[in-house]
Design an enzyme around this catalytic site. Structure first.
Site, PDB file in Angstrom:
ATOM      1  N   ARG A  49       0.800  -1.225   0.000  1.00  0.00           N
ATOM      2  CA  ARG A  49       0.000   0.000   0.000  1.00  0.00           C
ATOM      3  C   ARG A  49       0.831   1.272   0.000  1.00  0.00           C
ATOM      4  NH1 ARG A  49      -2.656  -3.983   1.447  1.00  0.00           N
ATOM      5  NH2 ARG A  49      -0.692  -4.502   2.417  1.00  0.00           N
ATOM      6  N   THR A  50       1.778   1.370   0.902  1.00  0.00           N
ATOM      7  CA  THR A  50       2.488   2.636   1.061  1.00  0.00           C
ATOM      8  C   THR A  50       3.285   2.948  -0.199  1.00  0.00           C
ATOM      9  OG1 THR A  50       2.656   2.055   3.387  1.00  0.00           O
ATOM     10  CG2 THR A  50       3.911   3.957   2.664  1.00  0.00           C
ATOM     11  N   LYS A  78      28.095  -3.112  -2.453  1.00  0.00           N
ATOM     12  CA  LYS A  78      29.566  -2.985  -2.530  1.00  0.00           C
ATOM     13  C   LYS A  78      30.106  -2.289  -1.289  1.00  0.00           C
ATOM     14  CE  LYS A  78      28.969  -1.184  -6.823  1.00  0.00           C
ATOM     15  NZ  LYS A  78      29.335  -0.480  -8.052  1.00  0.00           N
ATOM     16  N   ARG A  99      11.285   3.921   3.565  1.00  0.00           N
ATOM     17  CA  ARG A  99      10.870   2.949   4.591  1.00  0.00           C
ATOM     18  C   ARG A  99      12.107   2.173   5.016  1.00  0.00           C
ATOM     19  NH1 ARG A  99       5.757  -1.067   4.553  1.00  0.00           N
ATOM     20  NH2 ARG A  99       4.808   0.908   5.176  1.00  0.00           N
ATOM     21  N   HIS A 127       4.803   5.884  11.549  1.00  0.00           N
ATOM     22  CA  HIS A 127       4.309   5.728  10.168  1.00  0.00           C
ATOM     23  C   HIS A 127       3.330   6.884   9.959  1.00  0.00           C
ATOM     24  CE1 HIS A 127       3.180   4.049   6.449  1.00  0.00           C
ATOM     25  NE2 HIS A 127       2.825   2.824   6.804  1.00  0.00           N
TER      26      HIS A 127
END
Ligand code: CP
Length: 301
Positions: A49-50, A78, A99, A127
């Site tokens: 969703r986000t 790396k 996120r 959130h």
């Protein structure tokens, strides 16, 4: 506002400003456009969703997106640091959504990025765009946000959506019922804050006894990924399952919200009742995220 990192940074007026902008966007009373802007979307944890609603929101604003899903295939493999990754990608974009599993990492990114940064969830911490869409959903279904009776069910300890929602709703004189297994209670710092603000809350073990009093039931998943000891998860994973037969004695305005994804805490039979609002809630995420992107990009100009 320069960034959206935590609901705790926001005043009631700022929260309402986002909700009002989302409403105008949904009703097409406001049609902001950012055709020259690029949004970078950096997700180091899974999302449906986000991530997709931010991408949809930017595209509806006529903007463009560049996306990083985990560090695989990037120079982080790396050995490049998180900080150098943020500094580099911020040179390619006008606004950034992150996120991360690490609490506080998105605030750190905001300090070094030089462009607006949006926290799309940092570990068990915050959130904020979810909380804004939750408030928008409450406003739409209840004709207002003030003085609502809200049960929050499930993982109250690790649930970042829960933490942001409790912080956000605290501006609007709610009464809370917190329903969780004992080990997943709302952390003390939140309960202390509610005591300090004189906001009424009750802690319960069972859902059914409180349902008739509720305007909103906010159900959450017990999050397997937050448990160090998987046996502890197995003990509590099926603590609550909301079933249609439990909804016989509800208020007319009663609605069920869930940030999703669900596992099995809401029986699919509930989806066809007039109380299920969680997929509409997910749709509201697009309007609220259009509002967030617009307000932050306008502020950066
Ligand atoms: N509500 C929410 O954050 O869902 P996703 O994890 O699918 O983005």
């Amino acid at each position: 506002m320069k960034h959206l990192i935590s609901i705790r940074d926001m005043t009631k007026k700022e929260i309402l400003n986002f909700l009002n902008a989302a409403e105008k966007i949904e009703k097409s009373e406001m049609r902001p456009k950012f055709p020259d802007s690029i949004m970078s979307i950096l997700f180091f944890e899974p999302s449906t969703r986000t991530r997709f609603s931010f991408e949809t929101a930017m595209k509806k604003l006529s903007g463009k997106t560049i996306t990083m899903s985990g560090s695989a295939g990037t120079s982080m493999e790396k050995g490049e640091s998180f900080a150098d990754t943020i500094k580099t990608i911020s040179r390619y974009s006008n606004i950034m959504v992150i996120r991360s599993a690490i609490e506080g990492s998105v605030r750190y990114a905001a300090e070094i990025a030089g462009i607006p940064v949006i926290n799309a969830g940092d570990g068990a911490n915050q959130h904020p765009s979810q909380a804004l869409l939750d408030l928008y959903s409450i406003k739409k279904t209840q004709a207002g946000i003030e003085n609502k009776t809200i049960a929050i069910v499930g993982d109250l300890k690790y649930g970042r959506a829960v933490h942001s929602l409790v912080d956000a709703m605290s501006h609007f004189a709610p009464e809370f019922y917190f329903i969780s297994p004992r080990h997943l209670r709302l952390p003390k710092k939140f309960r202390d804050e509610l005591d300090r603000k004189k906001i009424k809350y009750n802690e319960c073990a069972e859902i059914e006894e409180v349902i008739p009093a509720l305007d909103i039931m906010y159900v959450t998943r017990i999050q397997r990924e937050r448990f160090v000891d998987i046996e502890e998860y197995e003990k509590v994973k099926n603590s609550y399952v909301l079933k249609p037969e439990m909804l016989k004695n509800v208020k007319n305005n009663f609605k069920i919200l869930h940030p999703l994804p669900r596992v099995n805490e809401i029986d699919c039979g509930v989806d066809v009742t007039p109380y299920a609002y969680y997929f509409d809630q997910a749709e509201n995420g697009v309007y609220i995220r259009q509002a967030i992107i617009s307000i932050l990009l306008e502020g950066a100009q």
